[in-house]
Scaffold this active site. Structure first.
Site, mmCIF file in Angstrom:
data_model
loop_
_atom_site.group_PDB
_atom_site.id
_atom_site.type_symbol
_atom_site.label_atom_id
_atom_site.label_comp_id
_atom_site.label_asym_id
_atom_site.label_seq_id
_atom_site.Cartn_x
_atom_site.Cartn_y
_atom_site.Cartn_z
ATOM 1 N N TRP A 101 0.816 -1.221 0.000
ATOM 2 C CA TRP A 101 0.000 0.000 0.000
ATOM 3 C C TRP A 101 0.839 1.256 0.000
ATOM 4 C CZ3 TRP A 101 -4.458 -0.271 -1.952
ATOM 5 C CH2 TRP A 101 -5.247 -1.412 -1.788
ATOM 6 N N ASP A 175 -1.566 6.325 6.436
ATOM 7 C CA ASP A 175 -2.678 5.569 5.864
ATOM 8 C C ASP A 175 -3.035 4.522 6.911
ATOM 9 O OD1 ASP A 175 -4.353 3.795 4.607
ATOM 10 O OD2 ASP A 175 -3.069 3.438 2.863
ATOM 11 N N LYS A 199 -12.724 -1.563 6.284
ATOM 12 C CA LYS A 199 -11.950 -2.545 7.038
ATOM 13 C C LYS A 199 -12.451 -2.596 8.486
ATOM 14 C CE LYS A 199 -9.560 -2.512 3.228
ATOM 15 N NZ LYS A 199 -8.303 -1.867 2.976
HETATM 16 C C1 LIG Z 1 -7.821 -1.282 1.552
HETATM 17 C C2 LIG Z 1 -6.707 -0.312 1.662
HETATM 18 C C3 LIG Z 1 -6.578 0.769 0.769
HETATM 19 C C4 LIG Z 1 -7.465 0.951 -0.434
HETATM 20 O O1 LIG Z 1 -8.715 1.330 -0.146
HETATM 21 P P1 LIG Z 1 -9.790 1.541 -1.294
HETATM 22 O O2 LIG Z 1 -10.978 1.927 -0.510
HETATM 23 O O3 LIG Z 1 -9.942 0.244 -2.033
HETATM 24 O O4 LIG Z 1 -9.315 2.611 -2.183
HETATM 25 C C5 LIG Z 1 -5.540 1.657 0.965
HETATM 26 N N1 LIG Z 1 -4.668 1.502 1.978
HETATM 27 C C6 LIG Z 1 -4.754 0.464 2.829
HETATM 28 C C7 LIG Z 1 -3.757 0.333 3.930
HETATM 29 C C8 LIG Z 1 -5.772 -0.468 2.702
HETATM 30 O O5 LIG Z 1 -5.861 -1.500 3.557
#
Ligand SMILES: *Cc1c(COP(=O)(O)O)cnc(C)c1O
Length: 363
Positions: A101, A175, A199
């Site tokens: 990511w 993030d 998540k």
């Molecule tokens: C799932 C995830 C994303 C992407 O999210 P989207 O909603 O699919 O754009 C970005 N960063 C991390 C750490 C993730 O787990």
């Protein structure tokens, strides 16, 4: 009806109580005669839902008053562009590449600014985290980006880096998509945090941004208005129609978290769940997790069968026991058990029991 144990990395398991409440309120929210889906985002009913969601989250995460809490859309991936559009001023941004990511984030930011790689753990297949004192930060980055929990690689910063202690005045961007609300956040070390909701917070479609006020107002000319943090903040997340139903469900999740005893209580539970699963893996002859112990994710537990020919049998046997979505991400293979806030200790115990039975019968 039967509910399985769902180990999906996202969209992911939700608390039963939240889904039941949403079902009960589906046709008529609190005597309004309307479903939340049907409400004007400018009406007083939704206004109350938004206000409560925001204040509950602010309380849960102990967000200081000089931070804005924004409910946006676009997910984590859109933030990979929206952050540099808002914070980079076209200058240099630093990235710590600790997995898939953060790699993606750096790639996307290249379109809007100069990127500098301060550290990269790919040589060790992203199985450890370098000490921040070894990072090669640039002279005056506009910000430093990390992914505080790498969902695919299963690597988590158990402590956020203290950039000031490293002599760096730049804001830290995290993030935290896949471990938001799983543990407290040290806001004194953070300038901006973003995460998709699917998540740990609720349905896909909602993106949470927590940003320090002094970072607002420097967006590049080309930044879309709906993605300009200052515009969104000045309009209380209502510059355009926010993802109303996702906010409502996230609000129910925040109330559920409060009933669980808040973030400290959920963190303790998450640690117990992770400990149960990692120690079962470490004690077995069949399963292996390759991540260094000091940075193993408490949310996403990737593991491999030493005999990969048994992968299919493992997954189908798991499904027969109601243990779903355990297949690892295609980029790394193997298995992955995501054990977010809403995964119960019973669910993790059921997985561990299955893993032990599978190991015995297939030995
Ligand atoms: C799932 C995830 C994303 C992407 O999210 P989207 O909603 O699919 O754009 C970005 N960063 C991390 C750490 C993730 O787990």
């Amino acid at each position: 009806m039967s509910r399985s144990f769902n180990f999906s990395a996202g969209p992911a398991v939700m608390p039963d109580e939240v889904l039941q409440q949403a079902a009960a309120e589906m046709l008529d929210w609190h005597g309004s005669g309307m479903s939340v889906i049907e409400m004007s985002h400018r009406g007083k009913e939704f206004g109350q839902i938004l206000y409560e969601a925001e204040s509950d989250l602010r309380e849960l995460l102990a967000v200081p008053s000089n931070f804005k809490l924004l409910f946006m859309q676009g997910g984590g991936l859109a933030e990979n562009a929206i952050v540099p559009l808002n914070l980079s001023r076209g200058a240099t941004a630093d990235f710590v590449v600790s997995g898939s990511w953060s790699q993606k984030s750096m790639q996307e930011a290249r379109k809007y600014c100069t990127v500098h790689e301060a550290a990269n753990t790919s040589a060790k297949a992203h199985t450890s985290l370098p000490d921040p004192s070894t990072w090669q930060l640039s002279a005056q980055p506009a910000y430093v980006h990390i992914c505080s929990n790498e969902t695919i690689n299963g690597v988590e910063f158990h402590e956020l880096p203290d950039l000031q202690a490293l002599g760096c005045q730049a804001p830290l961007v995290i993030d935290f998509s896949s471990h938001v609300a799983s543990r407290p956040v040290d806001w004194s070390r953070v300038g901006l945090a973003f995460g998709g909701a699917q998540k740990n917070l609720g349905p896909a479609g909602l993106t949470l941004v927590v940003v320090r006020e002094d970072l607002l107002g420097n967006a590049l000319e080309a930044c879309p208005s709906a993605f300009n943090y200052k515009t969104v903040a000045d309009n209380q997340s209502m510059y355009n129609t926010p993802p109303t139903y996702s906010i409502y469900i996230a609000g129910l999740v925040f109330q559920w978290l409060k009933r669980q005893g808040g973030i400290q209580a959920i963190e303790a539970r998450n640690m117990a769940k992770a400990e149960l699963l990692y120690s079962a893996i470490d004690q077995s002859q069949l399963y292996v997790n390759k991540v260094a112990k000091n940075c193993r994710s408490r949310m996403n537990v990737p593991f491999y069968l030493r005999d990969e020919l048994r992968n299919e049998a493992f997954l189908s046997g798991a499904k027969d026991r109601g243990l779903l979505q355990l297949k690892g991400h295609k980029s790394v293979g193997g298995m992955r058990a995501s054990i977010y806030n809403a995964m119960t200790i019973e669910g993790v115990a059921a997985l561990v029991a299955y893993m032990q039975d599978f190991e015995k019968t297939s030995a």
